[in-house]
Design a protein around this motif. Structure first.
Motif, PDB file in Angstrom:
ATOM      1  N   LEU A  40       0.597  -0.940   0.243  1.00 38.44           N
ATOM      2  CA  LEU A  40       0.359   0.258   0.222  1.00 38.44           C
ATOM      3  C   LEU A  40       0.384   1.198   0.160  1.00 38.44           C
ATOM      4  N   THR A  41       2.154   1.152   0.964  1.00 39.19           N
ATOM      5  CA  THR A  41       3.369   2.626   0.277  1.00 39.19           C
ATOM      6  C   THR A  41       3.326   2.508  -0.235  1.00 39.19           C
ATOM      7  N   LEU A  42       4.183   1.861  -0.736  1.00 41.69           N
ATOM      8  CA  LEU A  42       4.518   1.605  -2.682  1.00 41.69           C
ATOM      9  C   LEU A  42       4.106   2.188  -4.027  1.00 41.69           C
ATOM     10  N   LYS A  43       2.713   2.160  -3.382  1.00 39.54           N
ATOM     11  CA  LYS A  43       1.297   2.554  -4.195  1.00 39.54           C
ATOM     12  C   LYS A  43       1.309   3.384  -4.654  1.00 39.54           C
ATOM     13  N   GLY A  44       2.043   4.262  -3.180  1.00 35.42           N
ATOM     14  CA  GLY A  44       1.781   5.581  -2.757  1.00 35.42           C
ATOM     15  C   GLY A  44       3.384   6.498  -3.728  1.00 35.42           C
ATOM     16  N   MET A  45       3.695   5.825  -3.199  1.00 36.84           N
ATOM     17  CA  MET A  45       5.016   6.468  -3.837  1.00 36.84           C
ATOM     18  C   MET A  45       5.262   5.700  -5.065  1.00 36.84           C
ATOM     19  N   ILE A  46       4.685   5.350  -6.381  1.00 31.47           N
ATOM     20  CA  ILE A  46       4.397   5.220  -7.680  1.00 31.47           C
ATOM     21  C   ILE A  46       3.012   5.886  -8.426  1.00 31.47           C
ATOM     22  N   GLY A  47       2.161   6.495  -6.913  1.00 29.88           N
ATOM     23  CA  GLY A  47       1.274   6.965  -8.197  1.00 29.88           C
ATOM     24  C   GLY A  47       1.950   8.449  -7.686  1.00 29.88           C
ATOM     25  N   LEU A  48       3.001   9.242  -7.084  1.00 28.63           N
ATOM     26  CA  LEU A  48       3.560  10.339  -6.603  1.00 28.63           C
ATOM     27  C   LEU A  48       4.550  10.624  -8.812  1.00 28.63           C
ATOM     28  N   THR A  49       5.202   9.491  -8.411  1.00 34.84           N
ATOM     29  CA  THR A  49       5.994   9.418  -9.730  1.00 34.84           C
ATOM     30  C   THR A  49       5.295   9.563 -10.585  1.00 34.84           C
ATOM     31  N   GLN A  50       4.065   9.184 -10.914  1.00 39.22           N
ATOM     32  CA  GLN A  50       3.203   8.838 -11.874  1.00 39.22           C
ATOM     33  C   GLN A  50       2.353  10.392 -12.315  1.00 39.22           C
ATOM     34  N   ALA A  51       2.731  10.849 -11.520  1.00 37.84           N
ATOM     35  CA  ALA A  51       1.797  12.585 -11.661  1.00 37.84           C
ATOM     36  C   ALA A  51       2.676  13.284 -12.944  1.00 37.84           C
ATOM     37  N   LYS A  52       0.691  13.750 -13.155  1.00 37.24           N
ATOM     38  CA  LYS A  52       1.073  14.739 -14.092  1.00 37.24           C
ATOM     39  C   LYS A  52      -0.127  15.535 -14.170  1.00 37.24           C
ATOM     40  N   PHE A  53       0.523  17.042 -13.503  1.00 38.82           N
ATOM     41  CA  PHE A  53      -0.615  18.470 -13.315  1.00 38.82           C
ATOM     42  C   PHE A  53      -0.284  19.341 -13.638  1.00 38.82           C
ATOM     43  N   PRO A  54      -1.532  20.299 -14.155  1.00 32.32           N
ATOM     44  CA  PRO A  54      -0.882  21.493 -14.547  1.00 32.32           C
ATOM     45  C   PRO A  54      -0.337  22.586 -13.912  1.00 32.32           C
TER      46      PRO A  54
ATOM     47  N   LEU B 208       9.020  -8.539  -0.788  1.00 30.82           N
ATOM     48  CA  LEU B 208       7.697  -8.195   0.471  1.00 30.82           C
ATOM     49  C   LEU B 208       6.116  -7.282  -0.444  1.00 30.82           C
ATOM     50  N   ILE B 209       6.107  -7.530  -1.515  1.00 31.92           N
ATOM     51  CA  ILE B 209       4.934  -7.154  -2.226  1.00 31.92           C
ATOM     52  C   ILE B 209       3.655  -7.878  -2.952  1.00 31.92           C
ATOM     53  N   LYS B 210       2.755  -7.277  -2.815  1.00 35.01           N
ATOM     54  CA  LYS B 210       2.044  -8.405  -2.545  1.00 35.01           C
ATOM     55  C   LYS B 210       1.297  -8.276  -3.913  1.00 35.01           C
ATOM     56  N   VAL B 211       1.664  -8.306  -5.063  1.00 31.29           N
ATOM     57  CA  VAL B 211       1.501  -8.426  -6.296  1.00 31.29           C
ATOM     58  C   VAL B 211      -0.074  -7.988  -7.154  1.00 31.29           C
ATOM     59  N   ASP B 212      -0.717  -8.702  -5.995  1.00 28.47           N
ATOM     60  CA  ASP B 212      -2.382  -8.252  -6.856  1.00 28.47           C
ATOM     61  C   ASP B 212      -2.665  -7.531  -5.556  1.00 28.47           C
ATOM     62  N   LEU B 213      -2.147  -6.759  -4.990  1.00 29.31           N
ATOM     63  CA  LEU B 213      -2.927  -5.605  -4.955  1.00 29.31           C
ATOM     64  C   LEU B 213      -2.462  -4.015  -5.564  1.00 29.31           C
TER      65      LEU B 213
END
Length: 593
Positions: free
Chosen positions: A428-442, A549-554
């Protein structure tokens, strides 16, 4: 040590009585608003015994308190026990501010003293405003610790050295003219600069006055036709002084700074009240017009030029090689030889030392094994080290200073079996790191607008972490720099192309474990459409993330693709720089999931 702290408090209270103050306030910084301090200004640690890098102290005639943020709650509680100093929390919803605490503990008409050289103009105003309601007066005193601190260290006089323009990218005169052009847009004549990393960047100089930060103690006044550097003359050799003078820089003694300011009259002066100390502010106000805003040098410094960015990329490759080699050593050694968390921290530096242009660590390594991982900014010594075993996980947050760039990375790696709960938390924490990395914003977006991307998966599961998500990183400079940041709290400074930031969502279960995955990234242009400019982030850090350490299905398909692409890139960049004996290990760490 606890007895010593009590004795120091008693000595301070005796000095307070001499000056007729009912309390004394310690900002926990120096005249330059530094985070890491020259030994001379480690006043917070001297008076309280607390060793964290952030905190404020207030001492009344019968009570004392220290304020810090969530990174240090557990550490402060332990270090303050038995000293008579109570811990107060900052940056949480139920926080009691220092002015509120003092107002509650002092009668109306009391006086609170402070050293105006070690408190920013903004902090002075904030305290003053808080005290108005209670009729408490804020008064400037000398630095009272000067009397009671036996063998207090002097201001360091280590030599300053030049950072070649081949690393800096822009010469001193050009930087001065950029600042002068900005000053003109504000109708200002000069800018007073007091932050050590800003001075180092502005003059393409570096030093060693502060642990982990290659800076030197100085002030400056800069304008279109003037550039005055206030520094101990012993720190500048004759060759460097000649070079500075050839670039129009006048070198004056550090001790003459306040007198120089007091003689400026009828000028329009640009200052940053969040970093300029109150004594400097007082010396200027009244006879000059002051224009206030974020330091113009800080804004320019944060936007890295192409040379600096290339330097970061070079430093990241070296850092990545060092870390993979260190992880290889760890995996080969764990369970066979006794190694402690402290020794592992030392090993991180040993592997970095082998890399070209390595100049030291960028901060003390943080190694958190098992339950210690929940202590966010834990610093351990040889005396309180714990053995690492082939079980659980170890979190390590560390960084290097290279002449071409500064690094900051956190990885959490398995040493043995981990619980299903841990894997869920990690993913769940890794998802956050990836989410911010992939941000596209004005264009126009601030860090507080992006912070949710790092926390969303955690929030959806009723989870959170108490610290910020991203801080700026200097170029062969301070590992923490502003003016922008990515955190819940509002910060008016925009995300701009060229800014280098950390991306470090985390999660901690007190008494069980902590986990954090941190990469560094650079803000870049993405595209311009009919709806405006859009920006994003490119990752700089090159180091595998522990996929065991990753649950790939998440993970979503998009997240899984990002991770596989990242690992392919890490492998391609690092393998040619590594000895053959590490190749199989690197392939395993970066295998597709």
């Amino acid at each position: 040590m606890k007895t010593e702290i009590k004795q120091r408090l008693a000595a301070l209270r005796a000095e307070m009585k001499k000056y007729g103050v009912d309390a004394w306030y310690i900002s926990g910084t120096d005249p330059h608003s530094s985070e890491y301090l020259p030994k001379r200004w480690e006043t917070r640690e001297y008076i309280s015994g607390f060793t964290g890098s952030y905190g404020l102290v207030a001492v009344t005639l019968d009570k004392a308190a220290l304020w810090t943020d969530s990174r240090y709650f557990l550490q402060a509680k332990e270090e303050l026990e038995g000293t008579g100093i109570e811990m107060q929390k900052l940056r949480v919803t139920d926080a009691v501010s220092p002015d509120s605490w003092l107002s509650l503990n002092l009668p109306a008409g009391s006086k609170v003293g402070l050293d105006a050289q070690s408190l920013t103009a903004d902090a002075f105003r904030s305290l003053q405003k808080g005290f108005l309601k209670k009729d408490i007066e804020l008064v400037e005193t000398p630095d009272l610790l000067e009397v009671i601190w036996e063998d207090r260290p002097a201001v360091p006089n280590d030599k300053v050295f030049e950072l070649d323009v081949k690393y800096a990218g822009v010469a001193r005169p050009e930087k001065q003219q950029k600042i002068a052009a900005e000053l003109a847009s504000f109708g200002a004549d000069i800018h007073v600069v007091s932050m050590l990393d800003e001075l180092a960047w502005l003059y393409n100089l570096r030093g060693s006055d502060v642990p982990y930060n290659p800076v030197f103690t100085a002030f400056a006044v800069i304008g279109e036709n003037e550039s005055v550097l206030f520094v101990d003359p012993a720190k500048i050799d004759s060759e460097l002084k000649s070079k500075l003078e050839a670039d129009g820089v006048e070198v004056k003694d550090y001790t003459t700074f306040y007198n120089y300011l007091s003689e400026i009259n009828g000028k329009t002066i640009y200052i940053d009240p969040s970093t300029l100390n109150s004594a400097a502010y007082s010396a200027l106000s009244g006879k000059n017009e002051l224009v206030e805003g974020t330091s113009l040098v800080a804004i320019q410094k944060a936007i890295k030029n192409e040379t600096e960015l290339e330097g970061f990329r070079s430093a990241m490759k070296k850092d990545g090689v060092a870390l993979v080699e260190c992880l290889h050593w760890l995996k080969q050694t764990i369970g066979k030889e006794t190694i402690t968390d402290y020794e592992f921290g030392k090993k991180l530096a040993e592997f970095r030392v082998k890399q070209a242009n390595f100049k030291g660590e960028s901060f003390p390594p943080i190694v958190g094994y098992k339950s210690r991982g929940a202590l966010v900014h834990l610093h351990i010594g040889a005396d309180d080290a714990l053995p690492l075993e082939a079980d659980g996980v170890v979190l390590f947050d560390s960084g290097g200073q290279y002449i071409d760039g500064t690094t900051d990375i956190t990885r959490t790696v398995a040493l043995g079996a981990v619980s299903d709960q841990f894997k869920t938390d990690f993913t769940l924490t890794l998802k956050g790191m990836i989410g911010l990395t992939q941000a596209k914003f004005p264009y126009g977006v601030k860090g507080c607008h992006l912070d949710i991307l790092a926390r969303q998966a955690l929030w959806e599961n009723g989870m959170n972490y108490g610290h910020g998500t991203g801080h700026g990183v200097g170029h062969f400079l301070n590992v923490h720099e502003g003016p922008m940041s990515i955190r819940l709290e509002y910060n008016e400074n925009l995300m701009l192309p060229g800014q280098v930031l950390s991306n470090e969502p985390a999660f901690y279960r007190e008494g069980q474990y902590g986990l954090r995955t941190e990469n560094m990234m650079v803000c870049v242009e993405r595209e311009t459409t009919e709806f405006g400019r859009f920006l994003g982030f490119d990752t700089l850090t090159l180091c595998p993330i522990d996929t065991s350490l990753i649950k790939v299905d998440l993970l979503s398909d998009k997240e899984r693709k990002w991770l596989n692409d990242y690992h392919q890139w890490v492998n391609a960049e690092l393998k040619p720089l590594m000895e053959d004996k590490y190749h199989k290990f690197l392939d395993e760490l970066t295998a597709e999931i």
